[in-house]
Design a protein around this motif. Structure first.
Motif, mmCIF file in Angstrom:
data_model
loop_
_atom_site.group_PDB
_atom_site.id
_atom_site.type_symbol
_atom_site.label_atom_id
_atom_site.label_comp_id
_atom_site.label_asym_id
_atom_site.label_seq_id
_atom_site.Cartn_x
_atom_site.Cartn_y
_atom_site.Cartn_z
ATOM 1 N N THR A 3 0.842 -1.197 0.000
ATOM 2 C CA THR A 3 0.000 0.000 0.000
ATOM 3 C C THR A 3 0.876 1.245 0.000
ATOM 4 N N ALA A 244 -7.748 5.215 -4.132
ATOM 5 C CA ALA A 244 -8.379 3.894 -4.227
ATOM 6 C C ALA A 244 -9.222 3.784 -5.491
ATOM 7 N N ALA A 249 -3.306 1.118 -4.394
ATOM 8 C CA ALA A 249 -3.539 0.463 -3.102
ATOM 9 C C ALA A 249 -3.168 1.391 -1.960
ATOM 10 N N ARG A 251 -4.143 2.128 2.503
ATOM 11 C CA ARG A 251 -4.826 1.660 3.703
ATOM 12 C C ARG A 251 -6.061 2.524 3.915
#
Length: 254
Positions: A3, A244, A249, A251
């Motif tokens: 991420t 996103a 990617a 969190r």
């Protein structure tokens, strides 16, 4: 897939967060403790705190302020400014920092990188670099808050810093800093080619497209920003949602 991290930065002078353009014209923008809390609540992956005048004023980092910020956040916390010795590193880690950022001190005493990595682990040692493009080609490394040209070549210094044990590179483009015209992709990509540790992009972010551009170009592992967060142009959550949606990617924010 790893991420990508979003990292707000607090440049602190006289106990207040400030921001300038190309390292000049600093303006006060807020209280570091309050801003740290806001960014944590917005879903920041990490936070960077830089005591930007500690080195020039030949004093230690403001540990009391570091402690106050650390109590408000529960994410990795990097602190830099005025660090000259292993004891300085130890004091900041005890004050609540998870990592320390070495900039001028590392240039003047490269073995501090190795000593810090050996004593506290490479994951604690972030090599912070302020770099500016040369008139012909390539970039030079600057110290003293961007005031002094060290004469070091950026790419060679990155290689040396990694060899000595730095666990991460925080790279600020002095040409892009504060302009909100986008990250310095040319410089970042040149460093990424030789980077064996995570690279944090810093300097110039001013829009969602800038965040997307630096990650889609695979120019950095994390993106640091200050102005657009401090002035409320974007929140960390808005940035992550947009990334996103673009297939990058990240969190998820809480």
């Amino acid at each position: 897939m790893h991420t990508k991290r979003i990292i707000p930065c607090l440049d602190v002078k006289d106990g207040r967060v400030v921001k300038g353009i190309n390292f000049l014209g600093l303006k006060e923008v807020g209280d570091p403790v309050e801003l740290a809390r806001q960014y944590y609540e917005q879903g920041a992956d990490e936070l960077v705190f830089l005591d930007i005048t500690a080195t020039n004023e030949k004093r230690e980092t403001m540990r009391e302020l570091v402690e106050a910020v650390a109590k408000e956040i529960f994410i990795p916390f990097t602190v830099g400014g005025g660090i000259r010795s292993l004891d300085d590193i130890r004091k900041l880690l005890l004050a609540g920092a998870d990592k320390v950022s070495l900039n001028s001190a590392a240039v003047y005493d490269p073995q501090l990188i190795r000593a810090g990595a050996d004593k506290f682990g490479s994951q604690c040692i972030v090599l912070a670099i302020d770099a500016k493009k040369r008139s012909n080609s390539g970039w030079n490394v600057y110290t003293q808050g961007g005031q002094k040209d060290s004469g070091l070549d950026l790419i060679e210094w990155v290689k040396e810093g990694q060899r000595l044990g730095a666990g991460e590179i925080l790279l600020t483009s002095m040409d892009a800093d504060g302009t909100q015209q986008g990250y310095d992709l040319e410089m970042l990509q040149a460093v990424q080619k030789v980077a064996r540790v995570p690279l944090i992009a810093s300097g110039g972010c001013g829009s969602l497209d800038d965040f997307k551009a630096v990650f889609l170009a695979d120019a950095a592992d994390a993106a640091l920003a200050a102005s657009l967060f401090h002035y409320g142009k974007l929140t960390v959550k808005e940035v992550k949602n947009a990334l996103a949606e673009a297939g990058i990617a990240v969190r998820k924010s809480l």
